[in-house]
Design an enzyme around this catalytic site. Structure first.
Site, short mmCIF file in Angstrom:
data_model
loop_
_atom_site.label_atom_id
_atom_site.label_comp_id
_atom_site.label_asym_id
_atom_site.label_seq_id
_atom_site.Cartn_x
_atom_site.Cartn_y
_atom_site.Cartn_z
N ASP A 1 0.89 -1.16 0.00
CA ASP A 1 0.00 0.00 0.00
C ASP A 1 0.93 1.22 0.00
OD1 ASP A 1 -3.15 0.71 1.67
OD2 ASP A 1 -2.05 1.76 0.10
C1 GLC Z 1 -4.28 4.41 -0.26
C2 GLC Z 1 -5.16 3.19 -0.08
C3 GLC Z 1 -5.09 2.22 -1.22
C4 GLC Z 1 -4.88 3.01 -2.51
C5 GLC Z 1 -3.49 3.58 -2.43
C6 GLC Z 1 -3.16 4.47 -3.63
O1 GLC Z 1 -3.72 4.79 0.95
O2 GLC Z 1 -5.04 2.46 1.14
O3 GLC Z 1 -6.31 1.48 -1.25
O4 GLC Z 1 -5.01 2.17 -3.65
O5 GLC Z 1 -3.25 4.32 -1.23
O6 GLC Z 1 -3.97 5.59 -3.62
#
Ligand code: GLC
Length: 749
Positions: A271
């Site tokens: 993430d």
């Molecule tokens: C965010 C989310 C994830 C998302 C990523 C990119 O913090 O947790 O679901 O795809 O970052 O935006």
């Protein structure tokens, strides 16, 4: 003459060049021409053999906010990712969250995944995945950062709207077609957030303590289905910790379960800012690191400071690591390349076209849940009704902007008021009153809804004006609920309570006192308290419905569509009826949280404790009625081979066509370990004309009877009596049939 001599020379030179013996080039300098017909692993090995150490490491971390490096020298493309599960996020600047202001990236917004789950229709899930995948493909993205399948453990979780409810079987059944649909476009779906990311509060560090049974029976199944049945090409680790190790570099989750047990052959990505340790990320199977917030931010080489960038290269050059893991990562990434942007056979996609709007509308219409309809005041009879008062901020507020990373820049969004006005036509007078002030903000990451939601009237005046309008109309349609602002249905925070915000309960009370024909539409991705439930005759769970929201709601309100959705999660009467509050340690303390409720999540808990939900899991009404009869079973003894067939005849006993979701649960009354009173193990959605009946057959297999035995570390189907329960909801069981499993079996995860 000259030409005659020249041609053979050219032919010979070209032959040698193509064989890699041309001048000024060696094999390793040739672009990677991938023979589409040779075995994938050979092509991967071929590409790998041409790559340098630095090129391999460069592939394992971001180069911009949403992309990671390819190998320019060899013609191996970069990898571009995009949010989110409900639509294609607008383009951003190289290293920014804010949109870049492009003018060709306004997408279709699809319904939130809770709405998709509420359709209980895997065809809708396939349509959803295909449609959103076409848009990702058209925008030349390799990885769609969705779907999310974290289990709905607490009704306060800010991101529940992005997920598929409280039941592992329903989430598993609905996530697989979505993935297949996305990947049919040559775009990788990326199932997230693996695992145990069931709240936003403390999400970046909370360590979740959970029993092996609950992990395997509740929190992992949808991910396992995504990998083993959906063949998902990418997976995103979660922010939180499990066994005191961050999920994006977690040995048990990413190595022992995902790779060694489930044989995942895709790419494991972090993430954004979810990576914390080079050695753990390298050793435990993270393939690509995204979004790490480098302290020296803004430096031109900040991406070189990623955990799996310079530090990784140095560990290899310093001899602390060899390239075993690096080659494994590069292979996984090259496999993703061959499946996506190096796959010459994939379709070209399409973007925000009428077919995608139609898909949004169809899914939204099927996901809307009719929760109450006393006196059948719905559907609205447009021959009789002459005036409608629409009340509530959610009738005019865009819901596609906000909510966190799933926020979108849409081509259009039909709001509820607009849809109702359009459907009502000129013969019905529609008035509007806001009733309350909720969230006047309308922008996120540089996307602006352009709505002016400012309001000069006081709260009292707003209520007064709304009550006055309601008192004069034949019908009142109240459109309220939550929204995508922080502390509501939004990433990064959880709600503080179950109650509707902004004084809505008081307003709904006041409106119901002046008009008996009142419909409340709750726009939310979460359960809410409804203290006024007995005062209003009709209630609709409206979800976040995407670009066609207003049209979908109007179609149901006026009966053009017969609602057929059912709840994918429980609406508790009060917060203390939720296991995460009654037994769990939500939101956790000192970085630790134990899921004391174990496997008793959602209806499993409600049934075990015999609580009385406001609305139960699997509940939803129709404008027609259905009768269940002739429940039969094809055997009384089951040796585990094949399946046990349970059949039921379902008849449409009303005067209009409709769709019914029949649900199959199992009960294991004599298990050695505690089991929930019932567990969903099948469902079927059928369309019936008035008076028509159909036989629905469920096939229960040995897997459906198993529970996870923590001692054995395997799935166990325990011999003895089982009951198959057929119902129209988890609390409306129409009948059951018993059978005897003749022997106990164990099965590896
Ligand atoms: C965010 C989310 C994830 C998302 C990523 C990119 O913090 O947790 O679901 O795809 O970052 O935006």
């Amino acid at each position: 003459m000259c030409k005659k001599i020249l041609n053979p020379v050219l032919a010979i030179l070209s032959f040698f060049y193509l064989c890699g013996c041309g001048p000024h080039s060696t094999k390793s300098d040739l672009p990677v021409y991938l023979d589409d017909n040779s075995p994938v692993n050979e092509r991967i090995s071929d590409a790998l053999s041409r790559m340098t150490l630095k090129e391999k490491v460069a592939m394992c971390h971001a180069q911009s906010k949403f992309s990671s490096a390819g190998v320019p020298r060899l013609g191996i493309p970069e990898i571009w990712t995009t949010d989110g599960p409900h639509g294609i996020r607008p383009e951003v600047l190289w290293d920014e969250w804010n949109q870049a202001g492009w003018t060709n990236d306004s997408c279709t917004a699809y319904p939130a995944l809770t709405c998709l789950a509420a359709t209980w229709n895997s065809d809708m899930s396939l349509l959803y995945g295909k449609s959103i995948g076409e848009e990702a493909r058209y925008r030349n993205k390799n990885i769609l950062l969705g779907p999310g399948v974290n289990i709905y453990r607490t009704p306060l979780n800010g991101r529940n709207f992005e997920y598929m409810g409280e039941d592992p079987f329903l989430s598993s059944a609905m996530v697989v077609p979505y993935i297949k649909g996305v990947q049919s476009n040559g775009v990788a779906a990326c199932v997230k957030h693996f695992a145990l990311n069931n709240q936003e509060r403390y999400r970046g560090f909370i360590n979740v303590n959970v029993s092996d049974r609950a992990l395997h029976e509740i929190y992992l199944p949808a991910f396992k289905a995504a990998v083993k049945k959906g063949k998902v090409w990418a997976l995103m680790g979660a922010y939180n910790q499990y066994k005191n190790q961050h999920c994006c570099e977690n040995e048990i989750l990413l190595r022992k379960i995902l790779r060694d047990k489930w044989h995942f052959d895709g790419v494991a990505i972090s993430d954004w800012n979810g990576t914390h340790n080079t050695m753990e990320a390298v050793k435990n199977g993270l393939d690509i690191e995204y979004g790490t917030e480098i302290s020296e931010k803004g430096k031109s080489d900040s991406y070189d400071h990623y955990f799996m960038a310079g530090p990784y290269l140095n560990l290899i050059r310093g001899g602390e690591l060899d390239t075993t893991e690096l080659n494994e990562k590069a292979r996984n990434i090259l496999r993703l390349e061959l499946r996506t942007n190096m796959n010459r056979k994939r379709p070209f996609g399409s973007f925000a076209n009428p077919a995608h709007s139609a898909a949004d509308l169809a899914i939204a219409e099927e996901g809307i849940v009719l929760l109450k309809n006393d006196g059948n005041i719905l559907p609205i009879n447009d021959n009789k009704v002459k005036s409608i008062a629409v009340i509530g901020e959610n009738a005019i507020k865009m819901m596609t902007v906000g909510g966190g990373s799933s926020s979108l820049k849409v081509k259009y969004e039909i709001l509820p008021l607009e849809g109702i006005e359009k459907r009502a036509g000129k013969d019905i007078k529609v008035t509007y009153e806001r009733g309350y002030i909720g969230d006047t903000e309308g922008s996120y990451n540089g996307v602006n809804s352009r709505q002016n939601l400012s309001e000069k009237r006081s709260a009292a005046k707003l209520i007064e004006d709304a009550v006055a309008a309601a008192g004069k109309a034949d019908y009142v349609i109240y459109v309220g609920g939550l929204n995508k602002s922080e502390g509501q249905d939004c990433e990064g925070a959880d709600r503080k309570g179950l109650e509707l915000p902004y004084g809505q309960d008081k307003l709904i009370d006041a409106l119901s006192d002046v008009n008996k024909n009142m419909v409340v539409i709750n726009i939310s991705g979460n359960a809410v308290a409804m203290p006024w439930k007995n005062k209003v005759p009709a209630i609709i769970q409206g979800w976040y419905l995407g670009s066609e929201a207003g049209n979908a709601l109007a179609a149901v309100l006026f009966g053009d569509v017969n609602p057929s959705g059912k709840l994918p999660f429980t609406f508790p009467q009060k917060l203390s009826d939720s296991p995460a509050f009654a037994m769990g340690e939500y939101p956790g303390k000192d970085g630790q949280e134990t899921y004391n409720e174990g496997i008793f999540v959602g209806y499993r808990y409600a049934d075990e404790k015999k609580t009385d939900p406001l609305f139960c899991f699997g509940y939803g009404l129709s404008y027609t009625s259905f009768k269940y009869e002739d429940i039969t079973i094809d055997r009384s003894e089951f040796d585990g081979k094949g399946s046990v067939k349970i059949s039921v005849r379902i008849k449409n006993t009303g005067n209009r066509a409709g769709k019914e979701i029949a649900e199959l649960y199992i009960k294991d009354p004599e298990s050695s370990l505690p089991r929930p009173p019932k567990e969903l193990k099948g469902f079927s959605k059928i369309a019936l004309e008035p008076g028509e009946s159909k036989i629905v057959t469920f096939n229960l297999t040995l897997h459906d009877l198993e529970y996870y035995d923590p001692e054995a570390g395997k799935w166990k189907a325990e011999k003895g009596v089982f009951e198959a329960l057929v119902g129209s909801s988890s609390r409306d069981i129409k009948g059951s049939a018993r059978f005897n499993l003749t022997k106990t079996t164990y099965e590896e995860d």
